[in-house]
Write a protein that holds these residues in place. Structure first.
Motif, PDB file in Angstrom:
ATOM      1  N   TYR A  76       0.822  -1.216   0.000  1.00  0.00           N
ATOM      2  CA  TYR A  76       0.000   0.000   0.000  1.00  0.00           C
ATOM      3  C   TYR A  76       0.850   1.257   0.000  1.00  0.00           C
ATOM      4  O   TYR A  76       0.964   1.947   0.999  1.00  0.00           O
ATOM      5  N   GLU A  77       1.465   1.583  -1.134  1.00  0.00           N
ATOM      6  CA  GLU A  77       2.304   2.769  -1.138  1.00  0.00           C
ATOM      7  C   GLU A  77       2.041   3.732  -2.289  1.00  0.00           C
ATOM      8  O   GLU A  77       2.572   4.812  -2.316  1.00  0.00           O
ATOM      9  N   SER A  78       1.193   3.379  -3.237  1.00  0.00           N
ATOM     10  CA  SER A  78       0.924   4.245  -4.377  1.00  0.00           C
ATOM     11  C   SER A  78      -0.511   4.781  -4.292  1.00  0.00           C
ATOM     12  O   SER A  78      -1.461   3.999  -4.281  1.00  0.00           O
ATOM     13  N   PRO A  79      -0.692   6.091  -4.230  1.00  0.00           N
ATOM     14  CA  PRO A  79      -2.054   6.643  -4.122  1.00  0.00           C
ATOM     15  C   PRO A  79      -2.840   6.489  -5.420  1.00  0.00           C
ATOM     16  O   PRO A  79      -2.278   6.551  -6.515  1.00  0.00           O
ATOM     17  N   ILE A  80      -4.145   6.265  -5.284  1.00  0.00           N
ATOM     18  CA  ILE A  80      -5.047   6.155  -6.429  1.00  0.00           C
ATOM     19  C   ILE A  80      -6.421   6.645  -5.981  1.00  0.00           C
ATOM     20  O   ILE A  80      -6.771   6.540  -4.804  1.00  0.00           O
ATOM     21  N   THR A  81      -7.176   7.185  -6.912  1.00  0.00           N
ATOM     22  CA  THR A  81      -8.558   7.578  -6.641  1.00  0.00           C
ATOM     23  C   THR A  81      -9.454   6.877  -7.658  1.00  0.00           C
ATOM     24  O   THR A  81      -9.234   6.983  -8.865  1.00  0.00           O
ATOM     25  N   VAL A  82     -10.434   6.147  -7.156  1.00  0.00           N
ATOM     26  CA  VAL A  82     -11.384   5.437  -8.006  1.00  0.00           C
ATOM     27  C   VAL A  82     -12.786   5.867  -7.587  1.00  0.00           C
ATOM     28  O   VAL A  82     -13.139   5.754  -6.409  1.00  0.00           O
ATOM     29  N   ASN A  83     -13.551   6.364  -8.535  1.00  0.00           N
ATOM     30  CA  ASN A  83     -14.910   6.851  -8.240  1.00  0.00           C
ATOM     31  C   ASN A  83     -14.903   7.859  -7.092  1.00  0.00           C
ATOM     32  O   ASN A  83     -15.726   7.789  -6.187  1.00  0.00           O
ATOM     33  N   ASP A  84     -13.941   8.756  -7.119  1.00  0.00           N
ATOM     34  CA  ASP A  84     -13.782   9.825  -6.118  1.00  0.00           C
ATOM     35  C   ASP A  84     -13.426   9.316  -4.722  1.00  0.00           C
ATOM     36  O   ASP A  84     -13.551  10.038  -3.747  1.00  0.00           O
ATOM     37  N   ILE A  85     -12.980   8.070  -4.625  1.00  0.00           N
ATOM     38  CA  ILE A  85     -12.587   7.490  -3.337  1.00  0.00           C
ATOM     39  C   ILE A  85     -11.081   7.267  -3.351  1.00  0.00           C
ATOM     40  O   ILE A  85     -10.579   6.463  -4.133  1.00  0.00           O
ATOM     41  N   PRO A  86     -10.346   7.983  -2.475  1.00  0.00           N
ATOM     42  CA  PRO A  86      -8.892   7.794  -2.438  1.00  0.00           C
ATOM     43  C   PRO A  86      -8.518   6.483  -1.761  1.00  0.00           C
ATOM     44  O   PRO A  86      -9.195   6.018  -0.841  1.00  0.00           O
ATOM     45  N   SER A  87      -7.450   5.896  -2.235  1.00  0.00           N
ATOM     46  CA  SER A  87      -6.961   4.637  -1.677  1.00  0.00           C
ATOM     47  C   SER A  87      -5.470   4.555  -1.961  1.00  0.00           C
ATOM     48  O   SER A  87      -4.887   5.447  -2.559  1.00  0.00           O
ATOM     49  N   LYS A  88      -4.847   3.469  -1.525  1.00  0.00           N
ATOM     50  CA  LYS A  88      -3.451   3.200  -1.842  1.00  0.00           C
ATOM     51  C   LYS A  88      -3.341   1.775  -2.346  1.00  0.00           C
ATOM     52  O   LYS A  88      -4.013   0.872  -1.851  1.00  0.00           O
ATOM     53  N   ILE A  89      -2.475   1.609  -3.348  1.00  0.00           N
ATOM     54  CA  ILE A  89      -2.251   0.294  -3.941  1.00  0.00           C
ATOM     55  C   ILE A  89      -0.746   0.067  -4.058  1.00  0.00           C
ATOM     56  O   ILE A  89       0.047   0.979  -3.842  1.00  0.00           O
ATOM     57  N   SER A  90      -0.365  -1.135  -4.425  1.00  0.00           N
ATOM     58  CA  SER A  90       1.057  -1.430  -4.595  1.00  0.00           C
ATOM     59  C   SER A  90       1.592  -0.730  -5.840  1.00  0.00           C
ATOM     60  O   SER A  90       0.857  -0.413  -6.777  1.00  0.00           O
ATOM     61  N   LEU A  91       2.881  -0.484  -5.831  1.00  0.00           N
ATOM     62  CA  LEU A  91       3.512   0.112  -7.007  1.00  0.00           C
ATOM     63  C   LEU A  91       3.358  -0.796  -8.213  1.00  0.00           C
ATOM     64  O   LEU A  91       3.186  -0.333  -9.343  1.00  0.00           O
ATOM     65  N   ASN A  92       3.404  -2.109  -7.999  1.00  0.00           N
ATOM     66  CA  ASN A  92       3.255  -3.046  -9.104  1.00  0.00           C
ATOM     67  C   ASN A  92       1.858  -2.958  -9.723  1.00  0.00           C
ATOM     68  O   ASN A  92       1.710  -2.960 -10.946  1.00  0.00           O
ATOM     69  N   LEU A  93       0.827  -2.872  -8.894  1.00  0.00           N
ATOM     70  CA  LEU A  93      -0.528  -2.718  -9.424  1.00  0.00           C
ATOM     71  C   LEU A  93      -0.668  -1.370 -10.127  1.00  0.00           C
ATOM     72  O   LEU A  93      -1.286  -1.273 -11.191  1.00  0.00           O
TER      73      LEU A  93
ATOM     74  N   SER B 155       1.617   0.221 -11.715  1.00  0.00           N
ATOM     75  CA  SER B 155       2.277   0.062 -13.023  1.00  0.00           C
ATOM     76  C   SER B 155       1.393  -0.720 -13.988  1.00  0.00           C
ATOM     77  O   SER B 155       1.293  -0.375 -15.165  1.00  0.00           O
ATOM     78  N   ALA B 156       0.758  -1.772 -13.488  1.00  0.00           N
ATOM     79  CA  ALA B 156      -0.120  -2.579 -14.340  1.00  0.00           C
ATOM     80  C   ALA B 156      -1.292  -1.755 -14.846  1.00  0.00           C
ATOM     81  O   ALA B 156      -1.610  -1.784 -16.041  1.00  0.00           O
ATOM     82  N   LEU B 157      -1.920  -0.998 -13.970  1.00  0.00           N
ATOM     83  CA  LEU B 157      -3.056  -0.176 -14.387  1.00  0.00           C
ATOM     84  C   LEU B 157      -2.633   0.860 -15.418  1.00  0.00           C
ATOM     85  O   LEU B 157      -3.358   1.136 -16.369  1.00  0.00           O
ATOM     86  N   TYR B 158      -1.456   1.410 -15.234  1.00  0.00           N
ATOM     87  CA  TYR B 158      -0.942   2.391 -16.193  1.00  0.00           C
ATOM     88  C   TYR B 158      -0.691   1.740 -17.557  1.00  0.00           C
ATOM     89  O   TYR B 158      -1.060   2.288 -18.596  1.00  0.00           O
ATOM     90  N   GLN B 159      -0.090   0.568 -17.545  1.00  0.00           N
ATOM     91  CA  GLN B 159       0.227  -0.113 -18.810  1.00  0.00           C
ATOM     92  C   GLN B 159      -1.019  -0.610 -19.543  1.00  0.00           C
ATOM     93  O   GLN B 159      -1.061  -0.602 -20.767  1.00  0.00           O
ATOM     94  N   PHE B 160      -2.032  -1.041 -18.800  1.00  0.00           N
ATOM     95  CA  PHE B 160      -3.222  -1.623 -19.415  1.00  0.00           C
ATOM     96  C   PHE B 160      -4.325  -0.603 -19.700  1.00  0.00           C
ATOM     97  O   PHE B 160      -5.357  -0.954 -20.264  1.00  0.00           O
ATOM     98  N   ARG B 161      -4.128   0.641 -19.329  1.00  0.00           N
ATOM     99  CA  ARG B 161      -5.180   1.647 -19.542  1.00  0.00           C
ATOM    100  C   ARG B 161      -5.387   1.881 -21.037  1.00  0.00           C
ATOM    101  O   ARG B 161      -4.483   1.689 -21.844  1.00  0.00           O
ATOM    102  N   TYR B 162      -6.579   2.284 -21.369  1.00  0.00           N
ATOM    103  CA  TYR B 162      -6.864   2.775 -22.716  1.00  0.00           C
ATOM    104  C   TYR B 162      -6.758   4.292 -22.660  1.00  0.00           C
ATOM    105  O   TYR B 162      -7.405   4.924 -21.824  1.00  0.00           O
ATOM    106  N   PRO B 163      -5.989   4.907 -23.540  1.00  0.00           N
ATOM    107  CA  PRO B 163      -5.802   6.352 -23.456  1.00  0.00           C
ATOM    108  C   PRO B 163      -7.044   7.171 -23.817  1.00  0.00           C
ATOM    109  O   PRO B 163      -7.200   8.288 -23.346  1.00  0.00           O
ATOM    110  N   ASN B 164      -7.948   6.603 -24.621  1.00  0.00           N
ATOM    111  CA  ASN B 164      -9.073   7.393 -25.121  1.00  0.00           C
ATOM    112  C   ASN B 164     -10.452   6.902 -24.693  1.00  0.00           C
ATOM    113  O   ASN B 164     -11.460   7.434 -25.147  1.00  0.00           O
ATOM    114  N   ARG B 165     -10.497   5.856 -23.867  1.00  0.00           N
ATOM    115  CA  ARG B 165     -11.805   5.344 -23.430  1.00  0.00           C
ATOM    116  C   ARG B 165     -11.657   4.603 -22.109  1.00  0.00           C
ATOM    117  O   ARG B 165     -10.556   4.269 -21.683  1.00  0.00           O
TER     118      ARG B 165
END
Length: 85
Positions: free
Chosen positions: A13-30, A32-42
């Motif tokens: 739990y060291e990387s901040p993230i906000t999902v549906n306006d709810i702040p949380s913390k996730i692993s750096l590995n997760l 990175s995965a979310l960043y790599q798998f994101r769709y840039p336009n949708r």
């Protein structure tokens, strides 16, 4: 939805993230995965245990973990992330 399987890493739990306006913390590995798998336009709907299961609620975890097989089986696709290296 697509399910994401990933390695948690040493510090979960060291990387901040906000999902549906709810702040949380996730692993750096997760993160990175979310960043790599994101769709840039949708939007992309991903199921991840760290965000979809309340990790601090032991009762919820105990109830949700047995459902994970079905969650992965019913996903449109399962993505696997082993890390950046």
């Amino acid at each position: 939805y697509e399910a994401l399987s990933y390695e948690w890493g040493e510090k979960p739990y060291e990387s901040p993230i906000t999902v549906n306006d709810i702040p949380s913390k996730i692993s750096l590995n997760l993160s990175s995965a979310l960043y790599q798998f994101r769709y840039p336009n949708r939007d992309r709907i991903l199921w991840t245990d760290a965000l979809c299961i309340n990790q601090v609620d032991k009762d919820e975890k105990n109830g949700q973990i047995p459902l994970m097989t079905a969650i992965y089986q019913q996903a449109q696709r399962v993505l696997i992330w082993l890390g950046e290296e």
